[in-house]
Design a protein around this motif. Structure first.
Motif, mmCIF file in Angstrom:
data_model
loop_
_atom_site.group_PDB
_atom_site.id
_atom_site.type_symbol
_atom_site.label_atom_id
_atom_site.label_comp_id
_atom_site.label_asym_id
_atom_site.label_seq_id
_atom_site.Cartn_x
_atom_site.Cartn_y
_atom_site.Cartn_z
ATOM 1 N N GLU A 38 -7.358 41.505 -1.941
ATOM 2 C CA GLU A 38 -8.149 40.605 -1.081
ATOM 3 C C GLU A 38 -7.824 39.140 -1.371
ATOM 4 O O GLU A 38 -8.330 38.237 -0.705
ATOM 5 C CB GLU A 38 -9.643 40.845 -1.322
ATOM 6 N N LYS B 106 -17.022 36.117 -0.483
ATOM 7 C CA LYS B 106 -16.073 36.663 -1.443
ATOM 8 C C LYS B 106 -16.388 38.138 -1.710
ATOM 9 O O LYS B 106 -17.566 38.506 -1.857
ATOM 10 C CB LYS B 106 -16.150 35.905 -2.773
ATOM 11 N N PRO B 107 -15.367 38.992 -1.810
ATOM 12 C CA PRO B 107 -15.628 40.396 -2.158
ATOM 13 C C PRO B 107 -16.053 40.506 -3.619
ATOM 14 O O PRO B 107 -15.438 39.914 -4.512
ATOM 15 C CB PRO B 107 -14.273 41.073 -1.929
ATOM 16 N N LYS C 98 -18.944 47.986 -2.834
ATOM 17 C CA LYS C 98 -18.284 46.698 -2.593
ATOM 18 C C LYS C 98 -19.052 45.947 -1.517
ATOM 19 O O LYS C 98 -19.499 46.549 -0.531
ATOM 20 C CB LYS C 98 -16.842 46.955 -2.121
ATOM 21 N N TYR D 295 -24.510 41.713 3.702
ATOM 22 C CA TYR D 295 -23.493 41.831 2.656
ATOM 23 C C TYR D 295 -22.282 42.670 3.042
ATOM 24 O O TYR D 295 -21.362 42.819 2.251
ATOM 25 C CB TYR D 295 -24.134 42.432 1.392
ATOM 26 N N TRP E 19 -19.898 41.582 0.094
ATOM 27 C CA TRP E 19 -19.430 40.202 0.157
ATOM 28 C C TRP E 19 -20.580 39.247 -0.146
ATOM 29 O O TRP E 19 -21.658 39.360 0.418
ATOM 30 C CB TRP E 19 -18.855 39.905 1.541
ATOM 31 N N GLU F 297 -8.651 37.610 -4.185
ATOM 32 C CA GLU F 297 -9.805 37.033 -4.859
ATOM 33 C C GLU F 297 -9.884 37.520 -6.311
ATOM 34 O O GLU F 297 -9.356 38.585 -6.645
ATOM 35 C CB GLU F 297 -11.101 37.426 -4.131
#
Length: 304
Positions: free
Chosen positions: A87, A61-62, A55, A41, A57, A89
């Protein structure tokens, strides 16, 4: 801009000063899980405004976890939204429990869409239930334990550095029997487990080993999530030894500190057999977790 950094072993004291003093009981907050699964991750953290931020991924995607701490939560959430937009996103939080949904609604009313995912709900058990197995609802579990006691010459001992290799050997045999390398899920689990065993003391893990006739039959380990909940991350047993899973579960519940009211045995991941097994131990709480995303942003389905 938030200065996120990689989670390292030396960050344990800082991170657990937030997580273990929080009322949150979800398994995602265990330092061992955060550290052992970072290869998958890319997990990072930051401390701002009195809050721990996490945080990682998912599906490239973050995504974020609910900030942990005390202070101006709205200000911190706004900073996370800005980070996600940097980012390129949408902003999403994973591992959001019902109480956190209420917090988000209080600070940002109507802004979030909440989506439950039953496959990622945690199973929390009363430690006293698993230690005593009392009453009619635990009769079949009690029968397994009693049969094991009658059948085998066994011993339960804590996991100590000199016993780590035994656990590794059993994990290797378990993986051969279950074709770990042919399945992404079990392959990832093996990588996380091996990391945890190699860094057992540094992660602050506690565990136990079950021996039958002097040979390892099962092992388990985990660490505290907060002051009243202990997270059990791994349980492995030699399936040729009848009742080994039931016995390691029972023994560990009897040896863990009475400080812990709940034992969090994590998710079932939607695996039918695993769900049936976890339900059979009569959870006190099935801790639902949600994905929370801002309503006005297009979001693809996100999972761990």
């Amino acid at each position: 801009m938030i200065a996120f950094k990689d989670i390292e072993l030396q960050d344990k004291e800082l991170i657990t000063s937030y997580t273990q003093n929080s009322p949150r009981r979800n398994c995602d907050l265990s330092f061992s899980n955060l550290c052992s699964w970072r290869f998958l991750y890319n997990t990072k953290f930051a401390i701002i405004e009195g809050f721990l931020l996490l945080k990682f991924w998912a599906n490239g995607k973050p995504v974020y976890m609910m900030p942990i701490g005390n202070g101006n939560l709205k200000k911190v959430l706004d900073a996370l939204v800005e980070d996600a937009h940097r980012e390129g996103e949408p902003f999403c939080l994973l591992g959001i429990c019902s109480s956190m949904c209420s917090e988000l609604e209080a600070f940002m009313p109507g802004k979030f869409q909440f989506t439950a995912d039953r496959d990622y709900a945690d199973y929390l058990y009363l430690r006293t239930d698993l230690a005593a197995l009392a009453g009619k609802k635990f009769q079949s579990k009690r029968n397994h334990v009693n049969k094991f006691k009658r059948t085998y010459n066994y011993e339960y001992t804590p996991i100590t550095p000199d016993r780590i290799q035994e656990c590794m050997d059993l994990e290797t045999e378990w993986c051969k029997a279950n074709n770990c390398d042919q399945h992404e899920g079990t392959g990832n689990e093996r990588r996380a487990l091996v990391y945890a065993l190699h860094n057992f003391e540094e992660l602050g893990l506690t565990g136990g080993i079950l021996h039958v006739d002097g040979k390892i039959a099962a092992f388990t380990f985990g660490m505290p999530i907060n002051q009243d909940t202990f997270g059990i991350h791994v349980e492995k047993a030699d399936t040729s030894i009848d009742g080994a899973y039931a016995m390691i579960n029972y023994e560990f519940a009897n040896h863990i500190s009475e400080q812990y009211v709940y034992l969090n045995r994590e998710e079932d991941l939607g695996i039918e057999g695993l769900r049936k097994a976890k339900l059979s131990y009569q959870p006190a709480i099935i801790l639902e977790k949600y994905v929370a995303c801002l309503r006005d942003e297009p979001v693809e389905a996100i999972k761990w």
